[in-house]
Design a protein around this motif. Structure first.
Motif, PDB file in Angstrom:
ATOM      1  N   ALA A 133     -96.976 -36.799  13.982  1.00 15.71           N
ATOM      2  CA  ALA A 133     -97.751 -38.317  14.103  1.00 15.71           C
ATOM      3  C   ALA A 133     -96.578 -39.052  14.723  1.00 15.71           C
ATOM      4  O   ALA A 133     -95.247 -38.702  14.520  1.00 15.71           O
ATOM      5  CB  ALA A 133     -97.904 -38.855  12.734  1.00 15.71           C
ATOM      6  N   TYR A 134     -97.190 -39.877  15.562  1.00 14.04           N
ATOM      7  CA  TYR A 134     -96.251 -40.681  16.422  1.00 14.04           C
ATOM      8  C   TYR A 134     -96.711 -42.028  16.312  1.00 14.04           C
ATOM      9  O   TYR A 134     -97.771 -42.483  16.637  1.00 14.04           O
ATOM     10  CB  TYR A 134     -96.366 -40.254  18.092  1.00 14.04           C
ATOM     11  N   LEU A 135     -95.827 -42.773  15.869  1.00 17.26           N
ATOM     12  CA  LEU A 135     -96.180 -44.429  15.906  1.00 17.26           C
ATOM     13  C   LEU A 135     -95.911 -44.946  17.090  1.00 17.26           C
ATOM     14  O   LEU A 135     -94.915 -44.987  17.945  1.00 17.26           O
ATOM     15  CB  LEU A 135     -94.927 -45.014  14.768  1.00 17.26           C
ATOM     16  N   SER A 165    -106.641 -43.378  18.852  1.00 19.65           N
ATOM     17  CA  SER A 165    -105.651 -43.296  17.938  1.00 19.65           C
ATOM     18  C   SER A 165    -106.012 -43.833  16.588  1.00 19.65           C
ATOM     19  O   SER A 165    -107.347 -44.459  16.445  1.00 19.65           O
ATOM     20  CB  SER A 165    -104.591 -44.621  18.564  1.00 19.65           C
ATOM     21  N   THR A 224    -101.988 -38.575  16.148  1.00 22.55           N
ATOM     22  CA  THR A 224    -101.582 -37.386  15.190  1.00 22.55           C
ATOM     23  C   THR A 224    -102.732 -36.380  15.157  1.00 22.55           C
ATOM     24  O   THR A 224    -103.807 -36.606  15.654  1.00 22.55           O
ATOM     25  CB  THR A 224    -101.546 -38.068  13.849  1.00 22.55           C
ATOM     26  N   VAL A 281    -101.315 -44.797  15.528  1.00 17.24           N
ATOM     27  CA  VAL A 281    -100.508 -43.624  15.260  1.00 17.24           C
ATOM     28  C   VAL A 281    -101.324 -42.596  16.027  1.00 17.24           C
ATOM     29  O   VAL A 281    -102.770 -42.475  15.949  1.00 17.24           O
ATOM     30  CB  VAL A 281    -100.395 -43.019  13.851  1.00 17.24           C
ATOM     31  N   MET A 318     -98.921 -47.732   6.504  1.00 15.48           N
ATOM     32  CA  MET A 318     -99.078 -46.344   7.325  1.00 15.48           C
ATOM     33  C   MET A 318     -98.671 -45.265   6.632  1.00 15.48           C
ATOM     34  O   MET A 318     -99.179 -44.182   6.814  1.00 15.48           O
ATOM     35  CB  MET A 318     -98.431 -46.820   8.839  1.00 15.48           C
ATOM     36  N   TRP A 326     -92.884 -37.012  11.775  1.00 13.37           N
ATOM     37  CA  TRP A 326     -93.295 -38.712  12.400  1.00 13.37           C
ATOM     38  C   TRP A 326     -91.932 -38.881  13.299  1.00 13.37           C
ATOM     39  O   TRP A 326     -90.864 -38.645  13.206  1.00 13.37           O
ATOM     40  CB  TRP A 326     -93.160 -39.572  11.350  1.00 13.37           C
TER      41      TRP A 326
END
Length: 143
Positions: free
Chosen positions: A76-78, A51, A70, A68, A100, A112
């Motif tokens: 992108a995934y938090l 990550s 991505t 993240v 971020m 996102w």
């Protein structure tokens, strides 16, 4: 370091340097939190290795973390966003999320996403909204 600022409590900095991350600190927090309960040290290390990570530090001591997942262009995934309990309510989570969102390596990302049970108010400040079409998303959970 991608950001630093003074606060009433000292110098706050955000860094993407994985060498600065305190992995035992991260695992100790995550192992008891609802979304990552039971995550082992080895699993935490694998998630960090795969990550784009952000550590937040107060006077050089880590007080929070986020990562993240991505492709750096489309999505992108938090994940695993946290500030330790004793440092909450002082604006550090906003500093972390802002860093971020402004990270140059992530500037091209168009979509996102994240999941939260209790911090909608935080993410709404940065433009996150409930899914327009949640019926289009699917998931597979393996336990």
């Amino acid at each position: 370091m991608i950001c630093s600022a003074s606060s009433p409590y000292g110098l706050v900095s955000v860094s993407t340097d994985k060498n600065k991350l305190d992995v035992p600190f991260i695992q100790h927090f995550l192992k008891d939190i609802y979304w990552a309960a039971g995550r082992t040290m080895a699993e935490v290390q694998i998630t960090i290795d795969n990550s784009f990570c952000f550590g937040i530090y107060l006077n050089d001591k880590q007080i929070g973390f986020a990562r993240v997942i991505t492709d750096y262009v489309v999505f992108a995934y938090l994940m695993d966003v946290f500030i330790t309990e004793e440092h909450r309510g002082k604006g550090y989570s906003s500093i972390l999320i802002n860093s971020m969102m402004k990270e140059p390596k992530l500037k091209e990302v168009k979509i996102w996403r994240l999941a939260t049970s209790d911090a909608h108010f935080l993410y709404e400040k940065f433009g996150f909204k409930l899914l327009a079409h949640p019926e289009k998303l699917m998931e597979k959970i393996i336990k």
